[in-house]
Design an enzyme around this catalytic site. Structure first.
Site, PDB file in Angstrom:
ATOM      1  N   ARG A 189     -10.464 -16.719   0.535  1.00 31.94           N
ATOM      2  CA  ARG A 189     -11.222 -15.229  -0.163  1.00 31.94           C
ATOM      3  C   ARG A 189     -10.032 -14.444  -1.083  1.00 31.94           C
ATOM      4  O   ARG A 189      -9.055 -13.790   0.008  1.00 31.94           O
ATOM      5  CB  ARG A 189     -12.063 -14.165   0.546  1.00 31.94           C
ATOM      6  N   GLN A 209      -4.543 -10.957  -0.451  1.00 34.15           N
ATOM      7  CA  GLN A 209      -5.340  -9.255  -1.733  1.00 34.15           C
ATOM      8  C   GLN A 209      -4.494  -9.755  -3.130  1.00 34.15           C
ATOM      9  O   GLN A 209      -2.708  -9.891  -2.835  1.00 34.15           O
ATOM     10  CB  GLN A 209      -4.324  -7.978  -1.238  1.00 34.15           C
ATOM     11  N   ASP A 236     -11.557 -10.064   7.424  1.00 33.72           N
ATOM     12  CA  ASP A 236     -10.678  -9.772   5.957  1.00 33.72           C
ATOM     13  C   ASP A 236      -9.575  -9.268   6.164  1.00 33.72           C
ATOM     14  O   ASP A 236      -8.640  -8.427   7.563  1.00 33.72           O
ATOM     15  CB  ASP A 236     -11.310  -8.145   6.427  1.00 33.72           C
ATOM     16  N   GLY A 270      -7.239  -6.013  -3.955  1.00 33.82           N
ATOM     17  CA  GLY A 270      -6.530  -5.605  -3.250  1.00 33.82           C
ATOM     18  C   GLY A 270      -7.030  -3.983  -3.569  1.00 33.82           C
ATOM     19  O   GLY A 270      -6.725  -3.756  -4.416  1.00 33.82           O
ATOM     20  N   ALA A 271      -7.148  -2.678  -2.293  1.00 31.87           N
ATOM     21  CA  ALA A 271      -7.657  -1.489  -2.203  1.00 31.87           C
ATOM     22  C   ALA A 271      -6.227  -0.761  -1.627  1.00 31.87           C
ATOM     23  O   ALA A 271      -7.392   0.073  -1.278  1.00 31.87           O
ATOM     24  CB  ALA A 271      -9.195  -1.801  -1.093  1.00 31.87           C
ATOM     25  N   ARG A 317     -12.095   3.777  -0.070  1.00 30.50           N
ATOM     26  CA  ARG A 317     -11.654   2.792  -1.414  1.00 30.50           C
ATOM     27  C   ARG A 317     -12.246   2.716  -2.426  1.00 30.50           C
ATOM     28  O   ARG A 317     -12.094   2.062  -3.085  1.00 30.50           O
ATOM     29  CB  ARG A 317     -11.599   1.615  -0.328  1.00 30.50           C
ATOM     30  N   ARG A 318     -13.952   2.762  -2.165  1.00 28.94           N
ATOM     31  CA  ARG A 318     -14.728   2.240  -3.453  1.00 28.94           C
ATOM     32  C   ARG A 318     -14.443   3.158  -4.402  1.00 28.94           C
ATOM     33  O   ARG A 318     -14.596   2.880  -5.756  1.00 28.94           O
ATOM     34  CB  ARG A 318     -15.875   2.534  -2.864  1.00 28.94           C
TER      35      ARG A 318
END
Length: 327
Positions: free
Chosen positions: A203, A182, A153, A207-208, A307-308
């Site tokens: 992937r 990202q 990740d 970006g978060a 973050r969500r």
């Protein structure tokens, strides 16, 4: 799957990400009984058994999975070892689900795990990189034994160089290790070119994290444009693009870019988060696309939840409604 959501679409994003660093806010949010309602929407559960149960359901629906044991910034080598062992046990359990592999994933593992290197010890001082690399190798070997994939990740930009250096080392013995990049980082177009060689997996997410303008695009339109430029680089490359976005504009752009690059439906995949746009996930899978769902689990859900909430106004509205509801 850090940054899978559509970052910068929430005007309160900077405030939420700042609040995520506050111990006082953490105590209030984690203690509020309604919080569990929104956690259950985005997180498979606290235990490995919870994650395996959700993975079983998703595989049965025609989707693949990328399972993440939540945690980051481990500052104790003993805790890092616990996380490694949890991943190895998780992979053993997930390996038993092989018979549920969706037809669209024939020829590629439907099961993957996502790993954050700071959870494996990257932040442990001068020896952190070696500790994280050794731990990641152990997880990759366990995944190889059961026919699963591993993706590393992305995290805050301050660890990007170390993260990608470890990915390159891992790919010597495990060529299928996935890298996560990202699109809001200004460097990512170059990283996409470097990482997308033969047999590679990349992937691409938006970006978060809350990054400074010196290293990241802050305007939503600039991030969107960067994402599409990076996606074209990956489609034109020799690797396997993993399109990690819920953005309808991105989803719509995928097939034309793939067609121009001469890619069929088994030459890339869509990735989306557990609990977000489930109907769209099912639609894409039903249309014969490879769709992989990022499935987080574990008790260390606070940073992931924040973050969500920062990514999408609809997520924040759902959270506030849960807090205000008595049901």
């Amino acid at each position: 799957m850090t940054g899978l959501g559509d970052a910068l679409s929430n005007p309160l994003r900077p405030v939420i990400l700042t609040a995520a660093k506050s111990d006082a806010v953490r105590r209030v949010v984690t203690a509020a009984p309604p919080t569990r309602r929104i956690v259950d929407r985005f997180v498979a559960g606290n235990t490995r058994a919870d994650a395996v149960a959700v993975a079983t359901q998703l595989l049965g629906s025609g989707r693949g999975v990328s399972v993440d044991h939540l945690g980051e910034n481990t500052l104790d080598v003993g805790q890092a070892r616990v996380i490694v062992e949890e991943y190895c046990d998780l992979l053993t359990d997930l390996g038993k689900l092989e018979e549920l592999t969706p037809e669209t994933f024939r020829g590629a593992p439907a099961v993957e795990v996502s790993v954050k290197l700071t959870a494996l010890g990257l932040s442990l001082g001068s020896d952190g990189s070696k500790i994280a690399l050794d731990h990641a190798r152990e997880i990759c070997a366990a995944a190889q034994n059961v026919g699963a994939w591993v993706s590393i990740d992305a995290e805050h930009h301050t660890v990007t160089d170390d993260t990608l250096a470890i990915v390159r080392e891992l790919r010597i013995d495990f060529p299928d290790v996935g890298a996560v990049v990202q699109a809001y980082l200004r460097r990512t177009e170059g990283d996409c070119r470097e990482l997308s060689g033969p047999r590679s997996r990349v992937r691409l997410c938006k970006g978060a994290y809350d990054e400074p303008e010196s290293v990241a695009y802050r305007d939503r339109a600039e991030v969107d444009a960067s994402y599409l430029r990076c996606l074209q680089i990956l489609m034109d490359g020799d690797g396997y693009p993993m399109v990690a976005s819920h953005d309808p504009a991105v989803v719509t752009a995928v097939d034309p870019l793939a067609a121009v690059a001469g890619r069929g439906r088994s030459d890339f995949e869509h990735q989306m988060l557990f609990g977000i746009r489930d109907v769209e996930q099912v639609r894409l899978a039903g249309a014969g696309r490879r769709v992989r769902v990022y499935v987080p689990y574990g008790s260390q859900w606070y940073g992931y939840l924040m973050r969500r909430l920062a990514e999408r106004p609809s997520n924040l509205r759902f959270f506030l409604q849960s807090l205000l509801s008595r049901d």
